[in-house]
Design a protein around this motif. Structure first.
Motif, PDB file in Angstrom:
ATOM      1  N   GLN A   1       0.827  -1.204   0.000  1.00 56.45           N
ATOM      2  CA  GLN A   1       0.000   0.000   0.000  1.00 56.45           C
ATOM      3  C   GLN A   1       0.862   1.256   0.000  1.00 56.45           C
ATOM      4  N   THR A   2       1.917   1.249   0.813  1.00 58.77           N
ATOM      5  CA  THR A   2       2.793   2.418   0.914  1.00 58.77           C
ATOM      6  C   THR A   2       3.577   2.641  -0.368  1.00 58.77           C
ATOM      7  N   TYR A   3       4.064   1.563  -0.972  1.00 56.87           N
ATOM      8  CA  TYR A   3       4.749   1.688  -2.257  1.00 56.87           C
ATOM      9  C   TYR A   3       3.820   2.290  -3.315  1.00 56.87           C
ATOM     10  N   GLY A   4       2.564   1.843  -3.330  1.00 60.06           N
ATOM     11  CA  GLY A   4       1.608   2.382  -4.295  1.00 60.06           C
ATOM     12  C   GLY A   4       1.397   3.874  -4.103  1.00 60.06           C
ATOM     13  N   GLU A   5       1.278   4.303  -2.850  1.00 68.04           N
ATOM     14  CA  GLU A   5       1.116   5.731  -2.554  1.00 68.04           C
ATOM     15  C   GLU A   5       2.357   6.515  -2.982  1.00 68.04           C
ATOM     16  N   ALA A   6       3.521   5.936  -2.712  1.00 70.10           N
ATOM     17  CA  ALA A   6       4.765   6.613  -3.075  1.00 70.10           C
ATOM     18  C   ALA A   6       4.919   6.710  -4.591  1.00 70.10           C
ATOM     19  N   TYR A   7       4.566   5.647  -5.298  1.00 71.52           N
ATOM     20  CA  TYR A   7       4.656   5.639  -6.761  1.00 71.52           C
ATOM     21  C   TYR A   7       3.800   6.759  -7.355  1.00 71.52           C
ATOM     22  N   LYS A   8       2.565   6.873  -6.868  1.00 70.15           N
ATOM     23  CA  LYS A   8       1.673   7.931  -7.351  1.00 70.15           C
ATOM     24  C   LYS A   8       2.193   9.312  -6.967  1.00 70.15           C
ATOM     25  N   ALA A   9       2.698   9.434  -5.725  1.00 71.73           N
ATOM     26  CA  ALA A   9       3.206  10.730  -5.262  1.00 71.73           C
ATOM     27  C   ALA A   9       4.410  11.179  -6.069  1.00 71.73           C
ATOM     28  N   LEU A  10       5.239  10.240  -6.506  1.00 71.96           N
ATOM     29  CA  LEU A  10       6.385  10.606  -7.338  1.00 71.96           C
ATOM     30  C   LEU A  10       5.928  11.261  -8.633  1.00 71.96           C
ATOM     31  N   TRP A  11       4.934  10.660  -9.286  1.00 74.76           N
ATOM     32  CA  TRP A  11       4.397  11.269 -10.505  1.00 74.76           C
ATOM     33  C   TRP A  11       3.771  12.633 -10.207  1.00 74.76           C
ATOM     34  N   ASP A  12       2.988  12.721  -9.146  1.00 75.12           N
ATOM     35  CA  ASP A  12       2.278  13.956  -8.815  1.00 75.12           C
ATOM     36  C   ASP A  12       3.227  15.083  -8.423  1.00 75.12           C
ATOM     37  N   ASN A  13       4.412  14.727  -7.917  1.00 75.20           N
ATOM     38  CA  ASN A  13       5.349  15.748  -7.435  1.00 75.20           C
ATOM     39  C   ASN A  13       6.476  16.024  -8.420  1.00 75.20           C
ATOM     40  N   GLY A  14       6.320  15.591  -9.623  1.00 73.74           N
ATOM     41  CA  GLY A  14       7.250  15.992 -10.678  1.00 73.74           C
ATOM     42  C   GLY A  14       8.542  15.220 -10.746  1.00 73.74           C
TER      43      GLY A  14
ATOM     44  N   SER B   1      11.215  12.751 -12.232  1.00 72.64           N
ATOM     45  CA  SER B   1      11.491  12.389 -13.617  1.00 72.64           C
ATOM     46  C   SER B   1      11.299  10.892 -13.829  1.00 72.64           C
ATOM     47  N   ASN B   2      11.170  10.513 -15.099  1.00 75.40           N
ATOM     48  CA  ASN B   2      11.053   9.098 -15.422  1.00 75.40           C
ATOM     49  C   ASN B   2      12.266   8.313 -14.941  1.00 75.40           C
ATOM     50  N   ASP B   3      13.447   8.927 -15.070  1.00 78.83           N
ATOM     51  CA  ASP B   3      14.676   8.253 -14.626  1.00 78.83           C
ATOM     52  C   ASP B   3      14.668   8.033 -13.121  1.00 78.83           C
ATOM     53  N   GLU B   4      14.184   9.023 -12.365  1.00 71.93           N
ATOM     54  CA  GLU B   4      14.126   8.879 -10.912  1.00 71.93           C
ATOM     55  C   GLU B   4      13.180   7.753 -10.511  1.00 71.93           C
ATOM     56  N   ILE B   5      12.023   7.700 -11.154  1.00 66.54           N
ATOM     57  CA  ILE B   5      11.050   6.657 -10.835  1.00 66.54           C
ATOM     58  C   ILE B   5      11.586   5.294 -11.242  1.00 66.54           C
ATOM     59  N   GLU B   6      12.244   5.236 -12.400  1.00 71.05           N
ATOM     60  CA  GLU B   6      12.828   3.982 -12.864  1.00 71.05           C
ATOM     61  C   GLU B   6      13.920   3.510 -11.911  1.00 71.05           C
ATOM     62  N   ASP B   7      14.697   4.431 -11.390  1.00 69.18           N
ATOM     63  CA  ASP B   7      15.764   4.082 -10.467  1.00 69.18           C
ATOM     64  C   ASP B   7      15.211   3.489  -9.177  1.00 69.18           C
ATOM     65  N   ILE B   8      14.037   3.971  -8.742  1.00 67.65           N
ATOM     66  CA  ILE B   8      13.433   3.503  -7.495  1.00 67.65           C
ATOM     67  C   ILE B   8      12.640   2.223  -7.695  1.00 67.65           C
ATOM     68  N   PHE B   9      11.839   2.181  -8.765  1.00 68.34           N
ATOM     69  CA  PHE B   9      10.883   1.079  -8.934  1.00 68.34           C
ATOM     70  C   PHE B   9      11.123   0.227 -10.187  1.00 68.34           C
ATOM     71  N   GLY B  10      12.160   0.542 -10.955  1.00 67.13           N
ATOM     72  CA  GLY B  10      12.354  -0.150 -12.227  1.00 67.13           C
ATOM     73  C   GLY B  10      13.051  -1.487 -12.136  1.00 67.13           C
TER      74      GLY B  10
ATOM     75  N   PRO C   1      10.274  -4.991  -4.627  1.00 65.05           N
ATOM     76  CA  PRO C   1      10.021  -5.564  -5.958  1.00 65.05           C
ATOM     77  C   PRO C   1       9.988  -4.493  -7.035  1.00 65.05           C
ATOM     78  N   ARG C   2      10.097  -4.945  -8.258  1.00 64.70           N
ATOM     79  CA  ARG C   2       9.959  -4.054  -9.414  1.00 64.70           C
ATOM     80  C   ARG C   2       8.489  -3.673  -9.585  1.00 64.70           C
ATOM     81  N   PHE C   3       8.251  -2.451 -10.026  1.00 61.57           N
ATOM     82  CA  PHE C   3       6.882  -1.974 -10.235  1.00 61.57           C
ATOM     83  C   PHE C   3       6.682  -1.589 -11.699  1.00 61.57           C
ATOM     84  N   GLU C   4       5.500  -1.870 -12.184  1.00 58.29           N
ATOM     85  CA  GLU C   4       5.062  -1.406 -13.507  1.00 58.29           C
ATOM     86  C   GLU C   4       3.698  -0.762 -13.360  1.00 58.29           C
ATOM     87  N   GLU C   5       3.600   0.497 -13.779  1.00 56.69           N
ATOM     88  CA  GLU C   5       2.344   1.256 -13.719  1.00 56.69           C
ATOM     89  C   GLU C   5       1.724   1.195 -12.323  1.00 56.69           C
TER      90      GLU C   5
END
Length: 432
Positions: free
Chosen positions: A322-335, A337-346, A412-416
């Protein structure tokens, strides 16, 4: 241990976990440090009362050292053995000896400089600080950890005597001493390792208290102290006992050693609260970043990832997901970058609850293993296959590596926004 991976991700030793943890509100227990305001450690009282002895001249490690010696002799001839200014020349001499690797001689000259400084400026002189810090460096070089620990405590006492326990000017020495205790624990230096953890916990709690009272509850300086609390609570939760039968030492000032039952009770008290205390520390980091307009971009969302990791390390998968899901969404909402999100969840990321302990490293010394494995959406390792191993005839090597990976925990790795399985990770372990 070094690794070479096709799907590269970090697996570290125990001290790497400290770097990750300190890279997490307020601890429940803010028990004050033992009273340190009345007197310095007994060892320093005794040292200050001993007659001053000149260090016999030995091999000259450098021209600089000889120049300092000549200047010291001139000052002694003019002003006597305790003359003002000699301490500064002794500090220079000791530093030159230290740089040349003559640590025994350097320690003697540092102590002599400290004594002359106290004679001229008083027991509480802050001009002793550079002498004490460099003295500690030489003691560490000689593996004199107990002596270095005493001097770290003396440095803390000196700051406290001049500024008071909760003065903001205490923050640098609190940070230094708390990191010292963590280092001593991770490197198994000292006689009672859990005392180092408890001391570090108290110091980080004190730092949080000082920063909050003087600079506010959203000050960014809180983040490092709170991450320190996260680290100490992780190590308290995973504490497995002393490497050998402990000889009780006093990691803080004041009071003698307690009975083992009292020590065990104190340890149990901290360990029982470790999960919740660490969680509160990380939650407060998220809050600090959310409330401070000067926070780095997406900092609060990244801190929420830390909270998800904390849940995962303690096998609380549903809260982690649940927390990872909230963080994933918050990363997109707070600007972010794709590289930053990929580095964390890719890709799967090994978490600090790492199982590669010293005993494993020794058992696997001078061996190499290449292994393939999957990481499930729940952060568990499955389908472990040893592809290559050296020496190839030792079954123990293969068994150890399998055991290490089975105990590992991963983000774990995340997709969408959804955790997914990652198959066919190939990693090479090299045990030196």
């Amino acid at each position: 241990m070094q690794t070479d991976t096709s799907n590269s991700f970090a697996i570290g030793l125990m001290f790497t976990a400290t770097a990750l943890l300190c890279n997490g509100a307020f601890a429940e227990d803010a028990t004050p440090l033992a009273d340190q305001s009345n007197a310095p450690p007994q060892a320093f009282i005794e040292a200050a009362s001993k007659p001053l002895k000149k260090t016999p001249r030995q091999l000259r490690p450098s021209e600089a050292a000889e120049n300092y010696r000549e200047r010291i002799e001139e000052l002694e001839a003019q002003h006597g053995a305790y003359g003002a200014g000699i301490d500064e020349q002794l500090l220079g001499l000791a530093t030159a000896l230290q740089k040349a690797g003559a640590h025994e001689q350097a320690i003697s000259e540092f102590r002599r400089a400290m004594l002359i400084n106290r004679v001229n400026e008083g027991l509480y002189s802050l001009n002793q600080i550079p002498m004490i810090k460099r003295l500690i460096e030489s003691q560490i070089a000689l593996n004199q950890w107990e002596e270095a620990n005493d001097n770290q405590q003396y440095l803390y006492w000196l700051y406290q005597r001049n500024y008071g326990e909760k003065d903001p000017r205490m923050l640098p020495v609190i940070n230094s001493l708390s990191r010292w205790h963590l280092r001593a624990y991770v490197e198994e230096k000292g006689d009672t390792l859990f005392e180092h953890l408890i001391s570090a916990t108290k110091l980080y709690s004190l730092a949080v208290d000082i920063i909050t009272k003087n600079f506010g509850s959203a000050d960014l300086r809180l983040v490092d102290a709170l991450r320190g609390l996260k680290a100490t609570n992780y190590y308290l939760a995973t504490y497995k006992g002393e490497p050998s039968a402990p000889v009780m030492i006093n990691a803080n000032f004041g009071g003698g050693s307690s009975h083992s039952s009292q020590q065990q009770s104190k340890l149990d008290h901290y360990r029982m609260k470790s999960f919740h205390s660490g969680k509160k520390a990380i939650t407060r980091i998220v809050d600090v970043y959310q409330r401070n307009p000067q926070s780095p971009p997406a900092a609060s969302a990244k801190a929420k990832v830390e909270l998800g990791d904390w849940y995962m390390m303690f096998n609380k998968w549903h809260s982690a997901r649940q927390t990872y899901g909230e963080a994933y969404k918050a990363l997109w909402d707070n600007g972010a970058s794709n590289d930053e999100i990929e580095d964390i969840f890719g890709k799967p990321v090994a978490l600090p609850a790492l199982p590669v302990l010293e005993s494993d490293s020794k058992a696997l010394a001078n061996s190499r293993v290449t292994v393939s494995y999957d990481v499930t959406a729940f952060g568990k390792v499955r389908n472990i296959q040893i592809l290559r191993a050296y020496p190839s005839d030792k079954v123990k090597i293969r068994t150890k590596v399998r055991s290490i990976l089975k105990r590992a925990k991963f983000r774990p790795r995340f997709e969408e926004g959804e955790a997914v399985e990652t198959r066919g990770i190939v990693q090479r372990f090299i045990f030196d």
